[in-house]
Scaffold this active site. Sequence first.
Site, mmCIF file in Angstrom:
data_model
loop_
_atom_site.group_PDB
_atom_site.id
_atom_site.type_symbol
_atom_site.label_atom_id
_atom_site.label_comp_id
_atom_site.label_asym_id
_atom_site.label_seq_id
_atom_site.Cartn_x
_atom_site.Cartn_y
_atom_site.Cartn_z
ATOM 1 N N SER A 1 -6.842 -4.781 0.522
ATOM 2 C CA SER A 1 -5.601 -4.425 1.019
ATOM 3 C C SER A 1 -5.283 -2.771 0.974
ATOM 4 O O SER A 1 -5.889 -2.423 -0.424
ATOM 5 C CB SER A 1 -3.731 -5.168 0.356
ATOM 6 O OG SER A 1 -2.572 -4.240 0.111
ATOM 7 N N ASP A 2 -4.971 -1.688 1.907
ATOM 8 C CA ASP A 2 -4.819 -0.772 2.613
ATOM 9 C C ASP A 2 -3.008 0.389 2.887
ATOM 10 O O ASP A 2 -2.953 -0.589 3.859
ATOM 11 C CB ASP A 2 -5.873 -0.273 3.776
ATOM 12 C CG ASP A 2 -6.084 1.021 3.115
ATOM 13 O OD1 ASP A 2 -7.377 1.260 2.520
ATOM 14 O OD2 ASP A 2 -5.452 2.011 4.120
ATOM 15 N N THR A 3 -3.128 1.222 2.242
ATOM 16 C CA THR A 3 -1.139 1.558 2.889
ATOM 17 C C THR A 3 -1.966 3.170 2.985
ATOM 18 O O THR A 3 -2.550 3.572 2.789
ATOM 19 C CB THR A 3 -1.122 1.098 1.036
ATOM 20 O OG1 THR A 3 -0.703 -0.325 0.439
ATOM 21 C CG2 THR A 3 0.505 1.866 1.499
ATOM 22 N N GLY A 49 -2.099 -2.796 5.227
ATOM 23 C CA GLY A 49 -2.810 -3.738 5.593
ATOM 24 C C GLY A 49 -2.960 -4.917 4.453
ATOM 25 O O GLY A 49 -3.284 -4.790 3.258
#
Length: 203
Positions: free
Chosen positions: A66-68, A103
């Site tokens: 995950s990535d913000t 994501g």
Amino acid sequence: MTRLILASASPRRRELLAALVEEFDTAPSTVDEVLGADAVADAEGLALAKAREVAGRNPDAVVIGSDTIVTDGRRSYGKPADAADAFEMWRALRGITHRVVTGVAIVGPEGKRVGHSVSDVELSALDDDAVRAYISSGRPMDKAGAYAIQDSDVPTVARFEGCYCSVMGLPLFRLRAMLAAAGVTTRDPAESRPGCADCPERA
């Protein structure tokens, strides 16, 4: 039983994933978080890259990445480099509605799945001294946009529309659907996180 791995060292993502499943391992990714011009493409691409990197070391597991990324429509903001960078992020984002894109990707023996969640956020109208005090606490230094929605004692966020958990770092209902498609059984996160009952992504 499917072995799950969270490709992150984030305590927030560990906390969130625990609302879906009881048992999982963590294995931080070494992927560099380089941002381009498209926040959605960057968030999904980085989430997938992190999951793939860890899956390469754990080929029998289902790996979650995950990535913000925070964006004001002109620039994307990841984690601040230092206190001065964090303050500039606050100056840029304070007083406007911006977007938080998270994501999420899963990579496993049966393939990959990628998605994202978008939320609109407006920061609280903290004055410069309050922002500096918040930054000096160290809490915003590992967070995209230099703030955390869960830091309610500050408070950082005046208003948001979308998935609270996505702003925090992991869109639980989106991830739950992806895991279900991969054959992984999960709990309804609203059982342990009452706020999830009203999440617009629950359906």
